[in-house]
Motif scaffolding. Structure first.
Motif, PDB file in Angstrom:
ATOM      1  N   PRO A  10      46.576  26.415  65.462  1.00  0.00           N
ATOM      2  CA  PRO A  10      47.223  26.709  66.292  1.00  0.00           C
ATOM      3  C   PRO A  10      46.888  26.961  67.454  1.00  0.00           C
ATOM      4  N   SER A  11      45.588  26.126  67.843  1.00  0.00           N
ATOM      5  CA  SER A  11      45.660  26.260  69.444  1.00  0.00           C
ATOM      6  C   SER A  11      46.619  25.618  69.999  1.00  0.00           C
ATOM      7  N   ASN A  12      47.116  24.427  69.311  1.00  0.00           N
ATOM      8  CA  ASN A  12      48.006  23.609  69.683  1.00  0.00           C
ATOM      9  C   ASN A  12      49.563  24.062  69.491  1.00  0.00           C
ATOM     10  N   VAL A  13      49.601  24.692  69.035  1.00  0.00           N
ATOM     11  CA  VAL A  13      50.903  25.479  68.676  1.00  0.00           C
ATOM     12  C   VAL A  13      50.980  26.829  69.721  1.00  0.00           C
ATOM     13  N   VAL A  14      50.684  27.268  69.350  1.00  0.00           N
ATOM     14  CA  VAL A  14      50.577  28.607  70.638  1.00  0.00           C
ATOM     15  C   VAL A  14      51.212  27.699  72.120  1.00  0.00           C
ATOM     16  N   LYS A  15      50.498  26.764  72.289  1.00  0.00           N
ATOM     17  CA  LYS A  15      50.986  26.876  74.032  1.00  0.00           C
ATOM     18  C   LYS A  15      52.946  26.391  73.907  1.00  0.00           C
ATOM     19  N   ARG A  16      53.164  25.995  72.789  1.00  0.00           N
ATOM     20  CA  ARG A  16      55.028  26.491  73.215  1.00  0.00           C
ATOM     21  C   ARG A  16      55.187  27.921  72.695  1.00  0.00           C
ATOM     22  N   VAL A  17      54.701  28.748  73.496  1.00  0.00           N
ATOM     23  CA  VAL A  17      55.528  30.451  72.423  1.00  0.00           C
ATOM     24  C   VAL A  17      55.112  30.683  74.086  1.00  0.00           C
ATOM     25  N   ARG A  18      55.651  31.137  74.447  1.00  0.00           N
ATOM     26  CA  ARG A  18      56.043  31.661  75.844  1.00  0.00           C
ATOM     27  C   ARG A  18      54.814  33.251  76.023  1.00  0.00           C
ATOM     28  N   GLU A  19      54.771  34.350  77.186  1.00  0.00           N
ATOM     29  CA  GLU A  19      53.225  34.559  77.400  1.00  0.00           C
ATOM     30  C   GLU A  19      53.862  35.682  76.535  1.00  0.00           C
ATOM     31  N   VAL A  68      51.525  36.240  54.637  1.00  0.00           N
ATOM     32  CA  VAL A  68      52.473  36.421  55.880  1.00  0.00           C
ATOM     33  C   VAL A  68      51.683  37.598  56.778  1.00  0.00           C
ATOM     34  N   ARG A  69      50.530  38.122  57.362  1.00  0.00           N
ATOM     35  CA  ARG A  69      50.458  39.287  57.598  1.00  0.00           C
ATOM     36  C   ARG A  69      51.685  39.455  59.166  1.00  0.00           C
ATOM     37  N   THR A  70      51.500  41.047  59.388  1.00  0.00           N
ATOM     38  CA  THR A  70      52.959  41.265  60.436  1.00  0.00           C
ATOM     39  C   THR A  70      52.611  42.410  61.066  1.00  0.00           C
ATOM     40  N   GLU A  71      53.171  42.919  61.671  1.00  0.00           N
ATOM     41  CA  GLU A  71      52.969  44.496  62.738  1.00  0.00           C
ATOM     42  C   GLU A  71      54.064  44.624  63.055  1.00  0.00           C
ATOM     43  N   VAL A  72      54.957  45.765  63.222  1.00  0.00           N
ATOM     44  CA  VAL A  72      56.031  46.542  63.995  1.00  0.00           C
ATOM     45  C   VAL A  72      55.232  46.472  64.877  1.00  0.00           C
ATOM     46  N   ARG A  73      55.985  45.627  66.263  1.00  0.00           N
ATOM     47  CA  ARG A  73      55.450  46.638  67.682  1.00  0.00           C
ATOM     48  C   ARG A  73      57.111  46.623  68.661  1.00  0.00           C
ATOM     49  N   ASP A  74      56.974  47.560  68.976  1.00  0.00           N
ATOM     50  CA  ASP A  74      58.102  48.223  69.399  1.00  0.00           C
ATOM     51  C   ASP A  74      58.554  48.217  68.672  1.00  0.00           C
ATOM     52  N   ASN A  75      59.230  48.161  67.436  1.00  0.00           N
ATOM     53  CA  ASN A  75      60.582  48.285  66.860  1.00  0.00           C
ATOM     54  C   ASN A  75      60.761  46.721  66.213  1.00  0.00           C
ATOM     55  N   LYS A  76      59.275  46.120  66.618  1.00  0.00           N
ATOM     56  CA  LYS A  76      60.016  44.396  66.524  1.00  0.00           C
ATOM     57  C   LYS A  76      59.263  44.003  65.449  1.00  0.00           C
ATOM     58  N   LEU A  77      59.810  43.672  64.234  1.00  0.00           N
ATOM     59  CA  LEU A  77      58.825  42.082  63.721  1.00  0.00           C
ATOM     60  C   LEU A  77      58.164  41.238  63.879  1.00  0.00           C
ATOM     61  N   THR A  78      57.081  41.062  63.919  1.00  0.00           N
ATOM     62  CA  THR A  78      55.775  40.287  64.540  1.00  0.00           C
ATOM     63  C   THR A  78      55.037  39.530  63.149  1.00  0.00           C
ATOM     64  N   PHE A  79      54.733  38.212  63.617  1.00  0.00           N
ATOM     65  CA  PHE A  79      53.541  37.093  62.853  1.00  0.00           C
ATOM     66  C   PHE A  79      52.675  37.096  63.153  1.00  0.00           C
ATOM     67  N   ALA A  80      51.150  36.917  62.171  1.00  0.00           N
ATOM     68  CA  ALA A  80      50.656  36.267  62.808  1.00  0.00           C
ATOM     69  C   ALA A  80      50.581  35.169  62.774  1.00  0.00           C
ATOM     70  N   LEU A  81      50.523  34.319  63.880  1.00  0.00           N
ATOM     71  CA  LEU A  81      50.834  33.012  64.329  1.00  0.00           C
ATOM     72  C   LEU A  81      49.741  31.973  63.814  1.00  0.00           C
ATOM     73  N   SER A  82      48.094  32.400  63.264  1.00  0.00           N
ATOM     74  CA  SER A  82      47.697  31.494  62.378  1.00  0.00           C
ATOM     75  C   SER A  82      49.037  30.812  60.483  1.00  0.00           C
ATOM     76  N   ASP A  83      48.706  32.290  60.149  1.00  0.00           N
ATOM     77  CA  ASP A  83      49.582  32.621  58.861  1.00  0.00           C
ATOM     78  C   ASP A  83      51.097  31.851  58.993  1.00  0.00           C
ATOM     79  N   VAL A  84      52.327  31.718  59.998  1.00  0.00           N
ATOM     80  CA  VAL A  84      53.074  30.995  60.599  1.00  0.00           C
ATOM     81  C   VAL A  84      52.256  29.502  60.307  1.00  0.00           C
ATOM     82  N   CYS A  85      51.175  29.193  61.012  1.00  0.00           N
ATOM     83  CA  CYS A  85      51.158  27.513  60.732  1.00  0.00           C
ATOM     84  C   CYS A  85      50.378  27.227  59.730  1.00  0.00           C
ATOM     85  N   SER A  86      49.937  28.122  58.548  1.00  0.00           N
ATOM     86  CA  SER A  86      49.469  27.771  57.802  1.00  0.00           C
ATOM     87  C   SER A  86      50.819  27.442  56.455  1.00  0.00           C
ATOM     88  N   VAL A  87      51.892  28.318  56.895  1.00  0.00           N
ATOM     89  CA  VAL A  87      53.180  28.255  56.187  1.00  0.00           C
ATOM     90  C   VAL A  87      53.569  26.753  56.305  1.00  0.00           C
TER      91      VAL A  87
END
Length: 252
Positions: free
Chosen positions: A39-48, A14-33
């Motif tokens: 993922p193009s359908n899943v991203v529609k559930r997430v606020r911008e 699961v690819r991650t990055e710390v952004r503004d002291n928050k841990l974020t997760f690669a959407l495609s990797d979350v979908c794989s898990v």
């Protein structure tokens, strides 16, 4: 180029990055898990506001990828039917807690944390097993792996406990372990929520851990159902109940 770290969840990178002291997760990797191939359908559930684009070197060139913050991840998990939702949520919560506590998150978990201790214990165990006598070549590793793990302080989630028991020679998953806890009357179901029996709490076998999560709409921290966790004493009791004594294995 952004600093991307690949953390391991049950064999999934699961690819991650710390952004503004928050841990974020690669959407495609979350979908794989979670077993979602689109993922193009899943991203529609997430606020911008919970999404950001990261330029990632995929090995086939640098490509833009969607990453989601903790709030966005909660939104995805709330709408997923994957059997891994609970264990993935626990894993993500622990990674976020590690970041908030100032510990360094790496591919193994936390530098100096429980995962690192376990990895070190496994290395020590491997050396000991190679030096063990031939008569104990089968039985000794099962006991020694478990003993090394038990040196770590603190309780474990049921998923983690199942993993430790599997390492000690008892192949069992989170779902089966929960069913076993119900069967031996350490836990019980009240509606859709599993509770700890008073006996198991008084004996120090199981404990609760409070959990909070960000509301996916307002961002306000809310209280979730407490997590059931297995203490070192409880883990030892479970091993005794599930694994025959070493003397029986040697006599077989």
């Amino acid at each position: 180029m952004n600093t991307i770290q690949v953390l391991d969840f049950q064999g999934h990178g699961v690819r991650t990055e710390v952004r503004d002291n928050k841990l974020t997760f690669a959407l495609s990797d979350v979908c794989s898990v979670l077993g979602d191939a689109n993922p193009s359908n899943v991203v529609k559930r997430v606020r911008e506001s919970s999404l950001h684009i990261v330029e990632v070197d995929t090995g086939y060139g640098v490509k833009p990828m969607n990453f989601v913050d903790e709030r966005g991840l909660i939104r995805i998990l709330q709408t997923s039917r994957s059997p891994l939702v609970e264990s993935f949520q626990d894993w993500a919560d622990e990674r976020v807690e590690q970041l908030l506590s100032g510990k360094t998150v790496n591919a193994a978990g936390v530098v100096g944390g429980e995962d690192a201790i376990i990895a070190q214990a496994m290395g020590i165990l491997d050396a000991r097993v190679k030096a063990a006598e031939h008569a104990l070549a089968i039985a000794a590793p099962k006991a020694q792996v478990y003993d090394d793990y038990m040196t770590s302080d603190g309780s474990h989630s049921v998923a983690q406990a199942a993993g430790l028991l599997t390492q000690s020679g008892i192949v069992i998953g989170q779902t089966r372990l929960f069913a076993f806890l119900d069967n031996i009357k350490w836990t019980y179901k009240r509606g859709k929520t599993r509770q700890i029996m008073q006996y198991a709490r008084e004996q120090g076998l199981l404990v609760y851990r409070a959990r909070t999560y960000p509301d996916p709409i307002t961002g306000e921290r809310k209280t979730a159902d407490p997590q059931i966790r297995v203490t070192p004493k409880g883990l030892e009791k479970l091993r005794i109940k599930l694994l025959p004594p070493l003397t029986e294995e040697l006599a077989a």
